[in-house]
Design a protein around this motif. Sequence first.
Motif, short mmCIF file in Angstrom:
data_model
loop_
_atom_site.label_atom_id
_atom_site.label_comp_id
_atom_site.label_asym_id
_atom_site.label_seq_id
_atom_site.Cartn_x
_atom_site.Cartn_y
_atom_site.Cartn_z
N ALA A 246 0.83 -1.21 0.00
CA ALA A 246 0.00 0.00 0.00
C ALA A 246 0.87 1.25 0.00
CB ALA A 246 -0.92 -0.01 1.22
N ARG A 247 1.96 1.23 0.76
CA ARG A 247 2.86 2.37 0.77
C ARG A 247 3.50 2.59 -0.60
NH1 ARG A 247 6.16 4.36 5.16
NH2 ARG A 247 5.67 2.47 6.34
N ALA A 248 3.90 1.49 -1.27
CA ALA A 248 4.51 1.61 -2.59
C ALA A 248 3.51 2.14 -3.62
CB ALA A 248 5.06 0.26 -3.04
N MET A 249 2.25 1.66 -3.56
CA MET A 249 1.24 2.14 -4.49
C MET A 249 0.98 3.63 -4.28
SD MET A 249 -1.44 -1.08 -4.42
CE MET A 249 -2.47 -0.40 -5.71
N CYS A 250 0.92 4.07 -3.03
CA CYS A 250 0.72 5.49 -2.75
C CYS A 250 1.90 6.32 -3.25
CB CYS A 250 0.51 5.70 -1.27
SG CYS A 250 -1.06 5.04 -0.63
N ALA A 251 3.11 5.79 -3.12
CA ALA A 251 4.29 6.52 -3.60
C ALA A 251 4.27 6.67 -5.12
CB ALA A 251 5.56 5.81 -3.15
N ILE A 252 3.91 5.58 -5.83
CA ILE A 252 3.83 5.63 -7.29
C ILE A 252 2.76 6.61 -7.74
CG2 ILE A 252 3.27 4.29 -9.35
CD1 ILE A 252 4.55 1.89 -8.01
N LEU A 253 1.59 6.56 -7.09
CA LEU A 253 0.50 7.46 -7.45
C LEU A 253 0.87 8.91 -7.15
CD1 LEU A 253 -2.37 7.74 -8.51
CD2 LEU A 253 -3.21 7.32 -6.19
N ALA A 254 1.54 9.15 -6.02
CA ALA A 254 1.95 10.51 -5.68
C ALA A 254 2.96 11.05 -6.68
CB ALA A 254 2.52 10.53 -4.26
N GLN A 255 3.91 10.22 -7.10
CA GLN A 255 4.89 10.67 -8.10
C GLN A 255 4.22 11.01 -9.42
OE1 GLN A 255 7.83 7.59 -8.34
NE2 GLN A 255 8.70 8.02 -6.33
N ALA A 256 3.23 10.20 -9.82
CA ALA A 256 2.53 10.49 -11.08
C ALA A 256 1.75 11.80 -10.99
CB ALA A 256 1.59 9.33 -11.42
#
Length: 534
Positions: A246-256
């Motif tokens: 979940a943390r990795a998905m949030c990081a990817i979405l935040a970067q996008a």
Amino acid sequence: MMKMDKLTRLGKLVAVRQSLSLVLLLGAATVAGFLLDQYVSLTSQAMMYVLAVVIASYRFGWLASVACALAAVTALNFFFVPPRWTFQVERSEHFIALMTMLVVALVINRLATGMRRETELAHRNEQRARQLQTLAIDLSNAHTEAQMRALGQCALDAAFTGNNILALMQPDGELDFDLDFDAALDASVRDGLHCCLKENAILGQGTARWPELDAWYLPLGEKERVCGAVCIESVLPDDDSGREQARAMCAILAQALWRLHLNESVLAAQAEAQRQQLQGIFLAAVSHDLRTPLAVVVGAASALQTQHDKLPPAEQRRLLASIVSEANYLSTLTENTLQLLALANTSQVRIYQWESMEEIVGAVLARVRQRDPGRRILSRVQENLPLVKVDPVLIAQLIANLLDNALKYTDQAIELSVGISAPLPRTSGQPQMLVAVKDRGPGIAEQDRAHIFEAYSNNDHQDRSRQRGAGLGLAVCQAIAQSHGGSLILRRRQGGGSSFCLSLPIDTAQPQALPDRCASKSMTELETETGIAP
């Protein structure tokens, strides 16, 4: 309540299936032992039950596997250990063998259970890694915040069960929830999302903050680059790998999302820089190109007003001609400058309509030939041309600018040709409407060709030809062509001169009924010929 009853019935069904499978495994081992009773020893018969324990340990849970191991030892003792058909053990070595088999079965059960757990964890990690990769690829192809939000919501729903809430930060600092969740969103969920944003940390089960919650609350981004928050329900406190995913998905979405905001900022800065540049061009036009003709007009008009009776008729006609010439120059310069500013305004919505190129060319020739008493323009227009979706005023201005330039820089004949470019064989190229203006003037120097379509870039060319120009005509022509999805290309002609070729895309889906204005074309001044070479 109904959901709990359904889960209870499903659990009972699974338990019954596991029990039947264990009975079948032990029964198969027992039958195999009886079939081999006359040929093998007790040790080999015990291996049949060990095999059943291994299969049960790999297929079922820990409790069912332990039950299978105990049942296997009991069945071996009852059916094969003397005295048979009793639970008594006749010899001490048989008892030791049974105990050893029980320990081996339990060890195998432990190893098989661990192997199954590691296998499931490896599959789960692989699936989660693939989900992260897919999310990153999909977000790289998204171009709007709505698309990224939808992709992020789908990825969360695919990775975690239950209600997953994705809220994005608005410019005013408030969270924008999905409409489906916004109406019935608990106050605790809202507080959790706002708190994780305030603390910029993960909240919920398995964390050091608010561990009594039944969900995870994760911020999108870090420190000054937080752009939203996520709530993931139906989680387990010991699911560390799920929390990391979940943390990795949030990081990817935040970067996008941050990349999207940066791109918007860059585009806004480029638009502002272009606007400032165009304002500079307009001011340069006012300061350099309007001052001289205005002075000529004011001087000639003042002379006619104050010395009208003293001036001979020839001098009066000369002054009037200079006033008309300078006024026409001012009109052309103002029109080109304002048109260039309008074309650079990307926020302006332009509506193009189906137009006839023959009609546009005919109207342009009717106006330009008033300034061409020698009728040097030789037109050649292909018959039965399809319609094009354009702004007729802009296209007419483009062609008129090209013809005026050609009339200005050469005393010889000027060729105007209009036709269609045929797609190359075995290609799916779109046909193009071609409008070419060719002259036999001095041509464009090689060092000027790369900048000929930039504003105020043809001053050297003007000096060599001793012709005055505003330096905006070709820049406006290029801007008009690009606004229609076309292009304007300069080519050198064999034998001297230049060729400006306008290319406009032709929509293959032509309207069934032609506009009324296309039925009556002002072609009286056109010398129409077919079969032009694009």
